[in-house]
Scaffold this active site. Sequence first.
Site, PDB file in Angstrom:
ATOM      1  N   CYS A 173       0.816  -1.218   0.000  1.00 58.59           N
ATOM      2  CA  CYS A 173       0.000   0.000   0.000  1.00 58.59           C
ATOM      3  C   CYS A 173       0.844   1.260   0.000  1.00 58.59           C
ATOM      4  CB  CYS A 173      -0.895   0.012   1.223  1.00 58.59           C
ATOM      5  SG  CYS A 173      -2.155  -1.254   1.099  1.00 58.59           S
ATOM      6  N   PHE A 221     -10.126  -3.787  -1.058  1.00 59.88           N
ATOM      7  CA  PHE A 221      -9.292  -3.168  -2.087  1.00 59.88           C
ATOM      8  C   PHE A 221     -10.092  -2.785  -3.338  1.00 59.88           C
ATOM      9  CE2 PHE A 221      -6.180  -4.743   0.734  1.00 59.88           C
ATOM     10  CZ  PHE A 221      -4.968  -4.147   0.453  1.00 59.88           C
ATOM     11  N   HIS A 279      -2.977   6.969   4.699  1.00 61.15           N
ATOM     12  CA  HIS A 279      -3.387   6.003   3.684  1.00 61.15           C
ATOM     13  C   HIS A 279      -4.652   5.292   4.158  1.00 61.15           C
ATOM     14  CE1 HIS A 279      -3.269   2.850   0.700  1.00 61.15           C
ATOM     15  NE2 HIS A 279      -3.539   2.013   1.680  1.00 61.15           N
ATOM     16  N   ASN A 327      -9.667   0.775  -0.678  1.00 59.73           N
ATOM     17  CA  ASN A 327      -8.217   0.936  -0.559  1.00 59.73           C
ATOM     18  C   ASN A 327      -7.596   0.690  -1.940  1.00 59.73           C
ATOM     19  OD1 ASN A 327      -5.472   0.598  -0.158  1.00 59.73           O
ATOM     20  ND2 ASN A 327      -5.673  -0.829   1.575  1.00 59.73           N
TER      21      ASN A 327
HETATM   22  C1  MLC Z   1     -12.164  -5.874   7.900  1.00 51.75           C
HETATM   23  C2  MLC Z   1     -12.763  -4.838   8.845  1.00 51.75           C
HETATM   24  C3  MLC Z   1     -13.567  -3.841   8.044  1.00 51.75           C
HETATM   25  C4  MLC Z   1     -13.694  -5.557   9.826  1.00 51.75           C
HETATM   26  O1  MLC Z   1     -14.184  -4.634  10.784  1.00 51.75           O
HETATM   27  P1  MLC Z   1     -14.100  -4.932  12.349  1.00 51.75           P
HETATM   28  O2  MLC Z   1     -12.763  -5.497  12.635  1.00 51.75           O
HETATM   29  O3  MLC Z   1     -14.508  -3.729  13.089  1.00 51.75           O
HETATM   30  O4  MLC Z   1     -15.274  -5.966  12.506  1.00 51.75           O
HETATM   31  P2  MLC Z   1     -15.343  -7.366  13.243  1.00 51.75           P
HETATM   32  O5  MLC Z   1     -14.316  -7.493  14.308  1.00 51.75           O
HETATM   33  O6  MLC Z   1     -16.771  -7.536  13.625  1.00 51.75           O
HETATM   34  O7  MLC Z   1     -14.986  -8.361  12.064  1.00 51.75           O
HETATM   35  C5  MLC Z   1     -15.954  -8.786  11.126  1.00 51.75           C
HETATM   36  C6  MLC Z   1     -15.552 -10.187  10.723  1.00 51.75           C
HETATM   37  O8  MLC Z   1     -14.306 -10.101  10.024  1.00 51.75           O
HETATM   38  C7  MLC Z   1     -13.363 -10.959  10.632  1.00 51.75           C
HETATM   39  N1  MLC Z   1     -12.050 -10.335  10.508  1.00 51.75           N
HETATM   40  C8  MLC Z   1     -11.726  -9.082  10.848  1.00 51.75           C
HETATM   41  N2  MLC Z   1     -10.428  -8.852  10.585  1.00 51.75           N
HETATM   42  C9  MLC Z   1      -9.942  -9.983  10.058  1.00 51.75           C
HETATM   43  C10 MLC Z   1      -8.674 -10.374   9.564  1.00 51.75           C
HETATM   44  N3  MLC Z   1      -7.640  -9.518   9.551  1.00 51.75           N
HETATM   45  N4  MLC Z   1      -8.524 -11.629   9.084  1.00 51.75           N
HETATM   46  C11 MLC Z   1      -9.566 -12.479   9.068  1.00 51.75           C
HETATM   47  N5  MLC Z   1     -10.800 -12.164   9.504  1.00 51.75           N
HETATM   48  C12 MLC Z   1     -10.986 -10.944  10.012  1.00 51.75           C
HETATM   49  C13 MLC Z   1     -13.805 -11.076  12.075  1.00 51.75           C
HETATM   50  O9  MLC Z   1     -13.325 -12.256  12.665  1.00 51.75           O
HETATM   51  C14 MLC Z   1     -15.317 -11.096  11.922  1.00 51.75           C
HETATM   52  O10 MLC Z   1     -15.758 -12.380  11.574  1.00 51.75           O
HETATM   53  P3  MLC Z   1     -17.125 -12.977  12.195  1.00 51.75           P
HETATM   54  O11 MLC Z   1     -18.189 -11.978  11.859  1.00 51.75           O
HETATM   55  O12 MLC Z   1     -17.281 -14.291  11.513  1.00 51.75           O
HETATM   56  O13 MLC Z   1     -16.887 -13.095  13.670  1.00 51.75           O
HETATM   57  C15 MLC Z   1     -11.685  -4.129   9.688  1.00 51.75           C
HETATM   58  O14 MLC Z   1     -11.027  -5.066  10.541  1.00 51.75           O
HETATM   59  C16 MLC Z   1     -10.676  -3.445   8.840  1.00 51.75           C
HETATM   60  O15 MLC Z   1     -10.887  -2.332   8.314  1.00 51.75           O
HETATM   61  N6  MLC Z   1      -9.501  -4.029   8.756  1.00 51.75           N
HETATM   62  C17 MLC Z   1      -8.363  -3.441   8.054  1.00 51.75           C
HETATM   63  C18 MLC Z   1      -8.218  -4.104   6.757  1.00 51.75           C
HETATM   64  C19 MLC Z   1      -6.797  -4.097   6.378  1.00 51.75           C
HETATM   65  O16 MLC Z   1      -5.976  -4.734   7.035  1.00 51.75           O
HETATM   66  N7  MLC Z   1      -6.445  -3.350   5.318  1.00 51.75           N
HETATM   67  C20 MLC Z   1      -5.159  -3.344   4.699  1.00 51.75           C
HETATM   68  C21 MLC Z   1      -4.088  -2.869   5.630  1.00 51.75           C
HETATM   69  S1  MLC Z   1      -2.532  -2.738   4.930  1.00 51.75           S
HETATM   70  C22 MLC Z   1      -2.639  -1.253   4.185  1.00 51.75           C
HETATM   71  O17 MLC Z   1      -3.543  -0.929   3.489  1.00 51.75           O
HETATM   72  C23 MLC Z   1      -1.567  -0.352   4.441  1.00 51.75           C
HETATM   73  C24 MLC Z   1      -2.010   0.896   5.163  1.00 51.75           C
HETATM   74  O18 MLC Z   1      -3.048   0.920   5.830  1.00 51.75           O
HETATM   75  O19 MLC Z   1      -1.262   1.916   5.062  1.00 51.75           O
END
Ligand code: MLC
Length: 397
Positions: A169, A220, A311, A344
């Site tokens: 990213c 993404f 970002h 993203n």
């Molecule tokens: C995915 C999300 C929208 C989910 O929101 P919440 O975490 O608030 O919600 P929540 O805890 O109820 O999660 C909803 C469901 O998703 C699952 N879940 C959440 N995060 C997870 C992960 N990393 N891997 C696998 N599963 C995951 C939970 O277990 C849950 O499943 P169940 O409902 O079955 O219990 C959030 O975690 C988010 O924005 N994450 C960031 C995404 C990310 O990493 N982006 C890229 C980063 S790198 C990048 O881009 C670089 C930069 O940032 O500069």
Amino acid sequence: MAMAPSPPPETVLDVVRADGPAAVLGIGTAIPANCVTQDEYPDWYFRVTESEHLTKLKAKMRRICDKTDIKKRHFYHSEEMIAGHPELFERARPSLGTRLGVAEFALPELAVAAAATAVAEWGRPAADITHLVVGTNAGASAPGADLRMAALLGLRPTVQRTIIYLRGCSAGYTALRVAKDIAENNRGARVLVAGADITLPAFTAPDEADLDALIVMAVFGDGAGAAVVGADPILPIEHPIFQMVSVSQTTIAGTEHKVSLQLRERGLGYKISGEVQALVRDNVEQCLVDALMPLGLTGDGDWNHLFWAMHPGGRAVLDSYEAALRLNPQKLAASRRVLREYGNTSSAAIFFVLDELRRRRHDRDGERCEWGAMVGLAPGLTIETMVLRATTGGRDE
Ligand SMILES: CC(C)(COP(=O)(O)OP(=O)(O)OC[C@H]1O[C@@H](n2cnc3c(N)ncnc32)[C@H](O)[C@@H]1OP(=O)(O)O)[C@@H](O)C(=O)NCCC(=O)NCCSC(=O)CC(=O)O
């Protein structure tokens, strides 16, 4: 015969180097035509990957999509394209050639559209561009999108090209950081910087055993951003928007596997640990203290005196920045809007955020802070920052 004395090295450097800091002189963005709203995405995704029978996983995908704070995303690929290439969702089949083949056309097309807007705002002919820096995660060819862009934009054959692959990213940041150094170390240089990404290389069918891919599919999007960067602007033709003051990069010890990318026969695989948010919360403030202390800009721990170009990696990542830095909610409004409208877009996202930030500076209640910072995450896990100074030289300020 007496030899002419050679000039002292400082004098030579004075001639070669620019006087002032590099600045962003024009910004452009572009998105592909296909749009899928986040509401319809779970149905769309499970339909096009012929995975409707995975009802529990689809319900999970809906729960994830509902939490993303994304309204819509744009994609170069369409339902028809995927239907015509089942290797894109049949996980056992090699598909790298198909994915990279599409990227070869898509990247220059998107990047040129963004670059043309940036060049038009800059106000000088494209032939005055001396350097081109491109960042992307969606390519593996040489010559790559950079050469095609140079041809399509009518850049000089002498333009000095750099392409940066697989910086995750932060590819847009990295490209801007390289552009800053080029502009400051080469008097008169005008650097066209582009970040372009499509998600097709990472597109894959849902699989209970690969939840990282589900997150990637939910968050993404495709897009391209571009900027023209140069030092010592020629007024009144060139108008600096943001000065690029200083850069820093910190890799958090022991986090090599928290965010990573691997190019495999079945495409680009992402590993994105759920610990990223906590790592950001625990580390970002110290990185910013280290970056801003030498400039006297730490504000005694009140970070609301700066503007922020984060970002938009995901809603939870933005929440972590906001919590760690105790930011007022409007401080991340530009990043949140970009996430909402485009998802993203990886290498492209930071250009969208800079564009949105400068637009907001013209709003009556918009951001007015002079100093600010860009922050993003790279594989590593690495936190990248660039200190910015908003100038009053923007075209319509
Ligand atoms: C995915 C999300 C929208 C989910 O929101 P919440 O975490 O608030 O919600 P929540 O805890 O109820 O999660 C909803 C469901 O998703 C699952 N879940 C959440 N995060 C997870 C992960 N990393 N891997 C696998 N599963 C995951 C939970 O277990 C849950 O499943 P169940 O409902 O079955 O219990 C959030 O975690 C988010 O924005 N994450 C960031 C995404 C990310 O990493 N982006 C890229 C980063 S790198 C990048 O881009 C670089 C930069 O940032 O500069």
